[in-house]
Design a protein around this motif. Structure first.
Motif, PDB file in Angstrom:
ATOM      1  N   VAL A  40      -5.383   3.799  -0.166  1.00  0.00           N
ATOM      2  CA  VAL A  40      -6.420   3.943   0.851  1.00  0.00           C
ATOM      3  C   VAL A  40      -7.728   3.464   0.236  1.00  0.00           C
ATOM      4  O   VAL A  40      -8.133   3.952  -0.822  1.00  0.00           O
ATOM      5  N   ASN A  41      -8.378   2.515   0.899  1.00  0.00           N
ATOM      6  CA  ASN A  41      -9.629   1.947   0.369  1.00  0.00           C
ATOM      7  C   ASN A  41      -9.474   1.506  -1.080  1.00  0.00           C
ATOM      8  O   ASN A  41     -10.312   1.782  -1.930  1.00  0.00           O
ATOM      9  N   ASN A  42      -8.336   0.874  -1.369  1.00  0.00           N
ATOM     10  CA  ASN A  42      -8.021   0.315  -2.682  1.00  0.00           C
ATOM     11  C   ASN A  42      -7.805   1.367  -3.780  1.00  0.00           C
ATOM     12  O   ASN A  42      -7.891   1.060  -4.963  1.00  0.00           O
ATOM     13  N   GLU A  77       0.816  -1.214   0.000  1.00  0.00           N
ATOM     14  CA  GLU A  77       0.000   0.000   0.000  1.00  0.00           C
ATOM     15  C   GLU A  77       0.850   1.265   0.000  1.00  0.00           C
ATOM     16  O   GLU A  77       0.370   2.336   0.383  1.00  0.00           O
TER      17      GLU A  77
END
Length: 150
Positions: free
Chosen positions: A124-126, A86
């Motif tokens: 963040v949140n894919n 990420e």
């Protein structure tokens, strides 16, 4: 097979980051301030002109400084490295031209600049977002009418 899957994911992530930066340039040039803010993580920081600032400060200053100008931002030659599931970082060559309104018969004031964006990204949140942005200018020339007053 797993290695091929991770290679595929890496290439996909790099393409998403390229699209993120393309939107950044488009949103600045079209004055889409809400869209621009949405490209940054909530705790994002930027350094422009040596001043470290929150993303809210950055968007506010950009809106104020650019005002009624016309701008064209271009980025190229991305060096993007995925540093974790990420996290990523990148360096982009950049060029921008900003022209400010002038009176009839006056040469336009503005800037023509070159440099590099050095950035860090976070998923963040894919979705990839800018977490840290540092613009390092290499050259900044005035347009024919000189540097802007503001």
């Amino acid at each position: 097979m797993e290695n091929a899957m991770s290679e595929c994911q890496t290439l996909s992530d790099i393409e998403e980051i390229k699209k993120l930066k393309a939107r950044y340039c488009r949103f600045v040039d079209t004055r889409n301030w809400e869209g621009l803010r949405g490209l940054f993580a909530d705790d994002a920081r930027s350094t422009l002109g040596g001043d470290d600032q929150s993303v809210e400060e950055f968007v506010s200053l950009a809106r104020e400084w650019l005002g009624d100008s016309t701008s064209v931002h271009s980025v190229s030659m991305p060096e993007i490295e995925i540093t974790g599931p990420e996290t990523a970082r990148g360096i982009w060559g950049m060029e921008d031209i900003v022209t400010f309104p002038s009176h009839l018969g006056e040469a336009p004031k503005g800037i023509h600049g070159w440099g590099h964006y050095k950035e860090e990204y976070r998923k963040v949140n894919n979705h990839w977002l800018i977490h840290r942005m540092d613009l390092q200018r290499l050259r900044l020339d005035p347009l024919e009418g000189g540097f802007p007053d503001n």
